[in-house]
Design a protein around this motif. Structure first.
Motif, mmCIF file in Angstrom:
data_model
loop_
_atom_site.group_PDB
_atom_site.id
_atom_site.type_symbol
_atom_site.label_atom_id
_atom_site.label_comp_id
_atom_site.label_asym_id
_atom_site.label_seq_id
_atom_site.Cartn_x
_atom_site.Cartn_y
_atom_site.Cartn_z
ATOM 1 N N PHE A 173 0.864 -1.175 0.000
ATOM 2 C CA PHE A 173 0.000 0.000 0.000
ATOM 3 C C PHE A 173 0.901 1.225 0.000
ATOM 4 N N LEU A 224 0.443 5.093 0.928
ATOM 5 C CA LEU A 224 -0.505 5.975 1.607
ATOM 6 C C LEU A 224 -0.023 7.414 1.513
ATOM 7 N N VAL A 247 -5.206 5.489 0.819
ATOM 8 C CA VAL A 247 -4.548 4.607 -0.145
ATOM 9 C C VAL A 247 -4.375 5.339 -1.477
ATOM 10 N N LEU A 269 -6.715 3.755 5.636
ATOM 11 C CA LEU A 269 -6.197 2.411 5.896
ATOM 12 C C LEU A 269 -7.085 1.660 6.886
ATOM 13 N N SER A 273 -5.501 -2.872 13.494
ATOM 14 C CA SER A 273 -5.363 -1.434 13.231
ATOM 15 C C SER A 273 -4.441 -0.780 14.250
#
Length: 769
Positions: free
Chosen positions: A222, A224, A230, A254, A276
């Motif tokens: 990913f 970011l 993203v 995310l 997370s």
């Protein structure tokens, strides 16, 4: 700007440039109409048929070019080569030149022939107006621009020259730069567009390669932005987190991406929040990387790097195989492969963890060491595979009995250890430990065989505060040693006296080692007499050790110590050498007998030792007797048999000592190279009062005589015993206090010379049937 020739272009780019010539056909209609109308107006003004002809030609050319363009549309260019593309370029140029040349001829004619101001102005205006769109329409072909502009302007130049006017001539010359500038302008436009097309093509290629590389990575990725949204996600990332179409993720936070993946993988909310939180710590730089167990069969390892512009690249990979391999390796390190019980090191770790939960109360804990009794015989009789199966069965029962109240482990071989955590009072704890030992005994089935097994055990109970596992194990081992010595198969608690005895035993071992090295051992000899007592045939060499502080140490004590120290062979070497030397000082018909231990017969080194001793001392091999006990024959019977045969082959006499006290005596008599059996003293005790015991003695003697073996009866102490033995001809030789106690070597020489007083009964010829 760099001029880029069409020959330098890739075929697909060249095709696109030629295709541009056939586009924007509405401008051709406008051009056709403007030319036709203009030429018709000139015709009506001048009534000159040339202009009417030009008008018709323009229309016909427009129609033909439209037909040609329709054919171009239908042409399949999927496999087109440069020759095909150039053919269509040439077709376009022919049609275009035909139109511009018609216009140019009309202009030149108006200037040179008609010389009508309206016709000149009209034809030149519409022709030059066409030149304005020439660059925008035909930039894709350098030849088209040059030929179309030249075919339109050169007839005008010719018309101006024919007027033979200086000013007109100057005007004609100025038209040439117009042609050149038109050509250069088209080249600049074409080069600019070509460079951009090629750059876009390269960018597209690079983008495609990057996209392919990105989506074929083994890692998920990913990218970011500074807000945690993203920007880029690859296919692997979407596959690992079950995210679906990656195009949908652009611009997502995310956390939202993780929640989406958690829902698709049916993870609970708490799991999603935990993932997370760990990723948040990673993105904030508080951790270099994080290993996240996403599911039971999926472990992902994340790492992140922050770019100068604030973007973050988050990379992760599936490390499930590595995690499982690490778990397997850890399991192999922590647990015994055979029994699946904790290994020694992991057992110590478990004990520390268990004791740490005591909260400093110092409650008692227990440690028990267990040894499987007679397990070696299982391996010898049934093989190691069956022995391993038996150990697994014992470990399984031990694990079940220990449950959650104790920690069981395998130390080595057939030894196990159990730790009882601090959960009970000392009395109750000892009761639990003894109960486990009792329940562990009994019947086991392994590899189709049934075994009735017992366990020797030793245990110690101590407070958990300031616990030292090594000290506890030493004490439990001492208790186990006490069990093996006094109560095999029982369970013994550690006592303080055991520690003292252990230290005393260690001190005695050190003294024995020093005595052996300093050759402080001595020999005594117990004669073996003919049954009448009138003649000595052989003397048994007996090692003696007089401790400087303790005095005489019994042979059964220091020989056992020597076996534990691995020094018994050194004692055998000393006894063998000294006995052979002493025997050389006795009459030639007197032999000497030396005992061999179990350890002596474990290698062929004993053969070399005996051979070298006989050669060094000069003693004839026939005068040396070697005695082995039945326990020596049980460990490795085939190897022992080979060693004894080799010794007997040198002329040495082989005797079995303490016959009848071991196992499988008859099989040994049949298989081994034996000359003499020495009947144990237990068969002689109370033979006058105990008829059953005497029958065993007589039966053993008869068996030996039937096998042509000589018999030595040991432990004959009284004249009554001697008389009974002689009456029934039970012995070829007598050894015991009835004739003589053990004595020094010098006394043997005197004894052989003077003999002993007659105390026995002469043997008879009577033999027991």
């Amino acid at each position: 700007m760099m001029r880029l020739g069409q020959s330098a272009l890739p075929t697909d780019v060249y095709l696109s440039s030629v295709s541009s010539l056939y586009e924007h056909r509405n401008t051709l209609v406008i051009g056709m109409l403007s030319h036709v109308v203009t030429f018709l107006l000139v015709y009506f003004k001048t009534t000159d048929p040339l202009y009417l002809t030009c008008s018709g030609v323009i229309f016909v050319l427009w129609a033909l070019r439209n037909l040609d363009m329709a054919r171009f549309d239908r042409q399949d260019f999927s496999n087109a080569d440069r020759a095909m593309v150039r053919k269509w370029e040439n077709r376009y140029i022919v049609g275009g030149v035909s139109v511009t040349l018609t216009c140019g001829i009309a202009c030149g004619y108006a200037i040179a022939v008609s010389q009508d101001s309206f016709s000149e102005l009209a034809t030149i205006s519409v022709t030059l107006a066409s030149m304005i769109s020439l660059v925008g329409r035909n930039y894709g072909s350098e030849r088209a621009v040059l030929l179309l502009s030249s075919s339109a302007c050169l007839p005008i130049v010719v018309g101006l020259i024919t007027l033979q006017d200086v000013y007109m001539l100057a005007l004609a010359v100025l038209i040439l730069p117009f042609i050149l500038s038109t050509w250069m302008m088209a080249n600049n436009v074409r080069a600019f567009l070509y460079e951009n097309v090629l750059a876009a093509r390269e960018i597209a290629t690079i983008a495609g390669q990057f996209d392919a590389a990105l989506n074929n990575m083994t890692h998920g990725l990913f990218m970011l932005d500074g807000d945690g949204r993203v920007v880029v996600a690859n296919e692997r990332a979407c596959a690992l987190l079950a995210l679906g179409d990656r195009a949908e993720l652009k611009g997502w936070l995310l956390d939202d991406v993780i929640r989406r993946g958690a829902r698709r993988m049916r993870l609970d909310v708490d799991k999603s929040k935990a993932i997370s939180r760990q990723l948040d710590l990673l993105l904030k730089g508080r951790r270099p990387q994080v290993l996240i167990p996403v599911g039971e069969e999926l472990h992902l390892e994340f790492s992140a790097s922050r770019r100068d512009n604030g973007d973050i690249v988050l990379i992760f990979e599936d490390v499930t195989a590595r995690v499982q391999a690490d778990k397997q390796i850890l399991h192999m390190v922590r647990f015994d492969k055979l029994t699946e019980l904790p290994s020694r090191d992991y057992f110590a770790e478990l004990v520390v963890n268990a004791v740490s939960s005591d909260d400093g109360q110092g409650r008692p804990v227990g440690l028990m060491v267990l040894d499987v009794t007679e397990f070696k015989h299982v391996n010898d009789m049934r093989g190691h595979i069956v022995g391993d199966k038996l150990l697994q069965a014992i470990a399984g029962r031990l694990k079940a009995l220990a449950g959650t109240d104790a920690i069981a482990a395998r130390l080595m071989g057939d030894e196990f250890v159990v730790f009882f955590p601090n959960r009970a009072e000392p009395g109750d704890l000892e009761e639990r430990m003894r109960a486990l030992h009792t329940d562990l005994r009994g019947t086991y089935v392994a590899a189709g065989f049934t075994f009735n097994m017992t366990m020797s055990a030793g245990f110690v109970i101590a407070p958990s505060d300031d616990l030292r596992l090594e000290d506890l194990q030493i004490k439990a081992d001492l208790a186990l040693s006490e069990t093996k010595l006094r109560n095999r198969g029982g369970c013994t608690a550690f006592e303080v006296e055991m520690d003292a005895r252990y230290l005393d035993r260690q001190k005695l071992k050190a003294d024995l080692r020093e005595a052996i090295n300093a050759r402080h051992l001595t020999l005594s000899y117990q004669p073996m007499f003919a049954p009448s007592g009138g003649r000595v045939e052989c003397c048994e060499a007996l090692a003696r050790w007089t401790h400087p502080e303790r005095g005489p140490v019994p042979p059964n004590v220091f020989i056992q110590l020597a076996e534990e120290l691995g020094l018994v062979t050194e004692i055998t070497r000393f006894v063998l050498n000294q006995a052979c030397r002493d025997c050389m000082n006795w009459p030639a018909d007197v032999s000497v007998s030396v005992n061999l231990s179990v350890l002596d017969l474990r290698s062929t080194e004993i053969v070399m030792m005996v051979t070298e001793t006989l050669r060094a001392t000069g003693l004839d091999a026939s005068r040396l007797h070697l005695e082995v006990t039945e326990s020596c024959l049980m460990d490795e019977p085939l190897k022992v048999q080979a060693i004894l045969r080799e010794l007997r082959g040198q002329g040495i006499t082989i005797a079995i000592d303490d016959f009848g006290t071991g196992y499988s005596s008859l099989s040994y008599l049949d298989a081994l190279p034996v000359d003499i059996i020495k009947i144990d003293r237990s068969f002689v005790r109370n033979i006058r009062e105990d008829s059953r015991r005497f029958k065993l003695l007589r039966g053993t003697a008869n068996l030996a005589h039937a096998l042509s073996l000589r018999t030595v009866v040991e432990g004959v102490e009284t004249a009554d015993q001697l008389q009974l033995i002689n009456e029934h001809n039970c012995a070829d030789l007598i050894q015991g206090f009835v004739f003589a106690a053990p004595m020094p070597a010098s006394a043997i020489a005197t004894l052989c010379k003077n003999g002993v007083p007659k105390r026995g009964v002469k043997p008879t010829s009577k033999r027991i049937a």
